[in-house]
Write a protein that holds these residues in place. Structure first.
Motif, PDB file in Angstrom:
ATOM      1  N   GLU A 174       0.802  -1.214   0.000  1.00  0.00           N
ATOM      2  CA  GLU A 174       0.000   0.000   0.000  1.00  0.00           C
ATOM      3  C   GLU A 174       0.839   1.269   0.000  1.00  0.00           C
ATOM      4  O   GLU A 174       0.293   2.370  -0.062  1.00  0.00           O
ATOM      5  CB  GLU A 174      -0.937   0.000   1.221  1.00  0.00           C
ATOM      6  CG  GLU A 174      -1.991  -1.090   1.200  1.00  0.00           C
ATOM      7  CD  GLU A 174      -2.888  -0.999  -0.028  1.00  0.00           C
ATOM      8  OE1 GLU A 174      -3.397   0.102  -0.294  1.00  0.00           O
ATOM      9  OE2 GLU A 174      -3.056  -2.018  -0.722  1.00  0.00           O
TER      10      GLU A 174
ATOM     11  N   SER B 169       2.832   4.362  -1.201  1.00  0.00           N
ATOM     12  CA  SER B 169       2.738   5.158  -2.421  1.00  0.00           C
ATOM     13  C   SER B 169       4.127   5.606  -2.859  1.00  0.00           C
ATOM     14  O   SER B 169       4.936   6.043  -2.041  1.00  0.00           O
ATOM     15  CB  SER B 169       1.848   6.388  -2.195  1.00  0.00           C
ATOM     16  OG  SER B 169       0.515   5.989  -1.973  1.00  0.00           O
TER      17      SER B 169
ATOM     18  N   GLN C 293      -4.283   4.984  -6.751  1.00  0.00           N
ATOM     19  CA  GLN C 293      -4.162   3.552  -7.019  1.00  0.00           C
ATOM     20  C   GLN C 293      -2.934   3.253  -7.867  1.00  0.00           C
ATOM     21  O   GLN C 293      -2.204   2.294  -7.621  1.00  0.00           O
ATOM     22  CB  GLN C 293      -5.421   3.057  -7.725  1.00  0.00           C
ATOM     23  CG  GLN C 293      -5.344   1.580  -8.140  1.00  0.00           C
ATOM     24  CD  GLN C 293      -6.504   1.162  -9.011  1.00  0.00           C
ATOM     25  OE1 GLN C 293      -7.403   1.962  -9.271  1.00  0.00           O
ATOM     26  NE2 GLN C 293      -6.484  -0.078  -9.472  1.00  0.00           N
TER      27      GLN C 293
ATOM     28  N   ARG D 179       0.592   3.186  -6.044  1.00  0.00           N
ATOM     29  CA  ARG D 179       0.895   2.192  -5.020  1.00  0.00           C
ATOM     30  C   ARG D 179       1.882   1.159  -5.536  1.00  0.00           C
ATOM     31  O   ARG D 179       1.879   0.805  -6.714  1.00  0.00           O
ATOM     32  CB  ARG D 179      -0.389   1.496  -4.556  1.00  0.00           C
ATOM     33  CG  ARG D 179      -1.278   2.393  -3.712  1.00  0.00           C
ATOM     34  CD  ARG D 179      -2.595   1.728  -3.421  1.00  0.00           C
ATOM     35  NE  ARG D 179      -3.458   2.593  -2.618  1.00  0.00           N
ATOM     36  CZ  ARG D 179      -4.770   2.441  -2.512  1.00  0.00           C
ATOM     37  NH1 ARG D 179      -5.363   1.459  -3.160  1.00  0.00           N
ATOM     38  NH2 ARG D 179      -5.469   3.269  -1.760  1.00  0.00           N
TER      39      ARG D 179
ATOM     40  N   TYR E 275       0.287  -1.906  -7.243  1.00  0.00           N
ATOM     41  CA  TYR E 275      -0.115  -1.703  -8.628  1.00  0.00           C
ATOM     42  C   TYR E 275       1.090  -1.794  -9.557  1.00  0.00           C
ATOM     43  O   TYR E 275       1.019  -2.420 -10.628  1.00  0.00           O
ATOM     44  CB  TYR E 275      -0.798  -0.353  -8.789  1.00  0.00           C
ATOM     45  CG  TYR E 275      -1.101  -0.013 -10.235  1.00  0.00           C
ATOM     46  CD1 TYR E 275      -2.233  -0.510 -10.871  1.00  0.00           C
ATOM     47  CD2 TYR E 275      -0.227   0.793 -10.971  1.00  0.00           C
ATOM     48  CE1 TYR E 275      -2.497  -0.213 -12.204  1.00  0.00           C
ATOM     49  CE2 TYR E 275      -0.487   1.101 -12.303  1.00  0.00           C
ATOM     50  CZ  TYR E 275      -1.618   0.594 -12.909  1.00  0.00           C
ATOM     51  OH  TYR E 275      -1.877   0.880 -14.230  1.00  0.00           O
TER      52      TYR E 275
END
Length: 669
Positions: free
Chosen positions: A186, A188, A207, A210, A213
């Motif tokens: 999570e 960033s 999103q 992160r 991702y």
């Protein structure tokens, strides 16, 4: 008409060429694709609306697939050069799918049309040029990501792998903070530092920033990764579960939970891993057993690791004889193993003995063995006397036929170890590179090695590179070595005798060693010694910090009356003064293949530049670099002709900066 004495008006600026309709269309498409990739939904880079309709009636957004299908290849490649990395990734994927879909129609459309489409399919490789440009724009100094001959990668793969590594490094910095609580995935990633590079936009959805991702989107490109201890968790295992990792580096693995995370990663990628590296880790026998078991394939003892490197890590147990059985099994069943490096591992002599005996009987094709920076004095003598197994191994015909590089640097080996070392070296018939630097073997030790070295450089696969740096040698020992080297027909490719207190008396022997043709001398004793001398064509010679002084350089210069085959020479830190400059000048004239000279830290006076430059006016040939740094008297020198001497667009002469003049040169031995 201009008035006399009045300054003429500047000419009007040339009219700007208006953009073509095609360039405006491509700009709009690029802006749309970039905005869609970033998930921003705003205006593109050009300031125009980024919303383009694929179907005016239905209002569908233009997709990368539609762009790849609609544009000719020439325009598609032109568009690619204007896209940010994420948008280029989408277009690349869509174009790749287009290529393979067209391949399926070859049988229907006929052979000729199939050939034409095949040519178009080959053009997709041009995207590699676009990826290369993006890579060098973001990392102008670094042209690779740690890849070597084990891992082949396209520029696209290298780009995303480097990007992913930067994301992991930043995540590790955040996770190491005492205040960190939560999930690593999570975290960033900084938009200013990293994300803006791939989206070309500061308006990035949370999103997309992160780590989870980034790993899910680009983890498929990861082959080589460097993981800090805080990232070695079951969560990280999940992030890279579906990757095909081939090379892993672990840093500061200490706790049991970190070991567990490492083992999960290794077990998951045991089928694809070829290289492992551990730095600053605590790899006690129990831990090493778990790691070695994790890389085994399908519950067997076999593995596909080709390179294992352990640096500045403890691999021995607290008890003197505690050795990892898992590591020994790893070596015994490692048929693919090519490199084993154990550097500064707090290795004990008994451990070193077991490592060598295991390798001697292993079916692996080991090419490079490094056991360095370990205090293992006496380990070779114990092999010969402590057990019948050791004696049988040494007396048998078993040998490390594949081994070509042996590095025993900094192991505190004494002159008494050299006699036993000879018994080990004869088990390596194809040895090409030997490094025994940093061991106080002294003159007696080198005298015992000279017969082996002389024979080794005359074999079908000869010894080519020899490093005997900082071994407490004197000029007598080195002269014996050089005499042995110059008495054989086959030359060494590289010799380093740096950091030995030899003094100027070794200069004459060096001249003989560097010479190319047979020398003649009235003195019968010298003539006899040189009768069989056919010339040592050494190409790389390192005599850094051996105490040549001005007298040594004068001897070298005056005796260097013939052509030499040197390509690289390091004469730095020898306090040669102006005589070092004269020697460099003479060497430039007498060595047509000379590529680089390192004459740093030689107390060169300002007039040295004129001496060297006058020679460079006569001849440069293949010369690319003359390093004169750390000579503080040259830092303020101004010599205009310096700018004339360049090779491949770079200056040949490298001078110290003005800042270096502030630091006094330490001439105290």
């Amino acid at each position: 008409m201009a008035v006399v004495g009045e300054e003429a008006a500047p000419p009007p600026p040339a009219p700007r060429t208006p953009p073509s309709l095609l360039s405006l269309c491509l700009e709009a498409v690029a802006a749309h694709l970039a905005t869609e990739a970033a998930g921003a939904g705003g205006a593109g880079a050009s300031g125009h609306s980024a919303h383009l309709d694929g179907d005016p009636e239905q209002g569908d957004h233009l997709t990368p697939e539609q762009v790849a299908e609609a544009l000719p290849w020439e325009l598609l490649h032109r568009l690619a050069s204007a896209l940010p990395p994420v948008a280029l990734e989408s277009i690349h994927h869509a174009a790749h799918a287009r290529c393979y879909s067209s391949a399926d129609t070859t049988a229907v459309l006929g052979e000729q049309d199939g050939i034409r489409r095949g040519i178009k399919r080959s053009r997709r490789e041009d995207f590699n040029t676009a990826w290369q440009a993006l890579f060098k724009l973001r990392w102008p100094v670094n042209d690779n990501t740690g890849h070597d001959t084990l891992v082949t990668a396209t520029w696209q793969q290298q780009y995303w792998e480097n990007h992913l590594q930067e994301c992991l490094d930043e995540a590790a910095e955040s996770a190491l903070l005492p205040s960190f609580r939560g999930s690593i995935g999570e975290l960033s990633i900084s938009a200013a530092k990293i994300m803006n590079s791939i989206f070309h936009s500061e308006d990035i959805s949370q999103q997309h920033s992160r780590l989870s991702y980034q790993c899910s989107r680009f983890g498929c490109y990861a082959r080589c990764l460097r993981l800090q201890s805080v990232l070695c968790t079951p969560e990280t295992y999940g992030l890279f579960q579906y990757c095909k990792l081939e090379r892993l580096m672990f840093i500061r693995i200490i706790s049991e939970s970190e070991v567990h995370g490492v083992c999960l990663l290794l077990s998951c990628h045991a089928e694809t891993l070829v290289s492992l590296e551990f730095i600053h880790c605590q790899l006690y026998p129990a831990v090493m057993d778990k790691i070695c078991k994790s890389v085994c394939r399908k519950e067997s003892l076999n593995h596909g690791i080709q390179r294992l490197s352990i640096k500045s890590s403890c691999i021995c147990g607290t008890k003197p004889l505690t050795i990892s059985a898992g590591l020994l099994n790893f070596l015994s069943y490692g048929k693919s193993l090519q490199l084993l490096s154990l550097n500064d591992t707090k290795m004990q002599p008994s451990f070193a003995k077991m490592i060598f005996l295991t390798l001697l009987e292993s079916p692996c094709g080991l090419q490079t063995l490094e056991i360095s920076e370990n205090n293992i004095a006496g380990w070779l003598s114990t092999m010969d006397k402590s057990s019948t197994i050791s004696s049988l191994a040494l007396e048998s015909n078993i040998s490390l036929n594949s081994l070509s590089v042996l590095n025993l640097r900094g192991n505190n080996l004494q002159k008494g170890d050299v006699e036993d070392l000879h018994k080990i070296l004869i088990k390596m018939p194809n040895l090409r590179d030997l490094d025994i630097s940093g061991n106080p073997i002294m003159d007696e030790g080198i005298r015992l090695l000279v017969p082996f070295i002389s024979r080794a450089i005359q074999k079908e696969n000869p010894l080519l590179r020899l490093r005997i740096e900082n071994c407490d040698l004197s000029s007598i020992g080195v002269s014996k070595l050089l005499e042995g080297l110059t008495s054989v027909k086959q030359p060494l490719d590289m010799l380093s005798i740096a950091d030995n207190p030899l003094g100027s008396s070794v200069a004459a022997a060096l001249v003989l060693f560097m010479s190319l043709f047979v020398l003649k001398c009235a003195c019968s004793s010298v003539a006899a010694a040189l009768a069989n001398f056919l010339g040592s064509r050494v190409r790389d010679l390192n005599v850094e910090d051996i105490g040549l002084g001005t007298l040594g350089f004068q001897i070298l210069e005056e005796a260097l009356s013939m052509e030499v085959a040197l390509s690289h020479i390091n004469i730095s830190k020898n306090r040669g003064g102006i005589r070092a400059a004269y020697f460099v000048s003479r060497l430039i004239l007498q060595a047509p293949n000379l590529v680089s000279v390192n004459a740093a830290a030689n107390l060169l006076p300002p007039e040295s530049l004129e001496v060297i430059c006058n020679t460079l006016k006569q001849r440069t040939c293949n010369l690319e670099r003359v390093d004169l740094t750390s000579n503080m008297h040259l830092s303020g020198s101004v010599f205009p002709v310096l700018l004339e001497f360049k090779k491949h667009g770079k200056p040949i002469l490298v001078l110290p900066s003005h800042l270096s003049a502030c630091a006094p040169y330490d001439d105290d031995p």
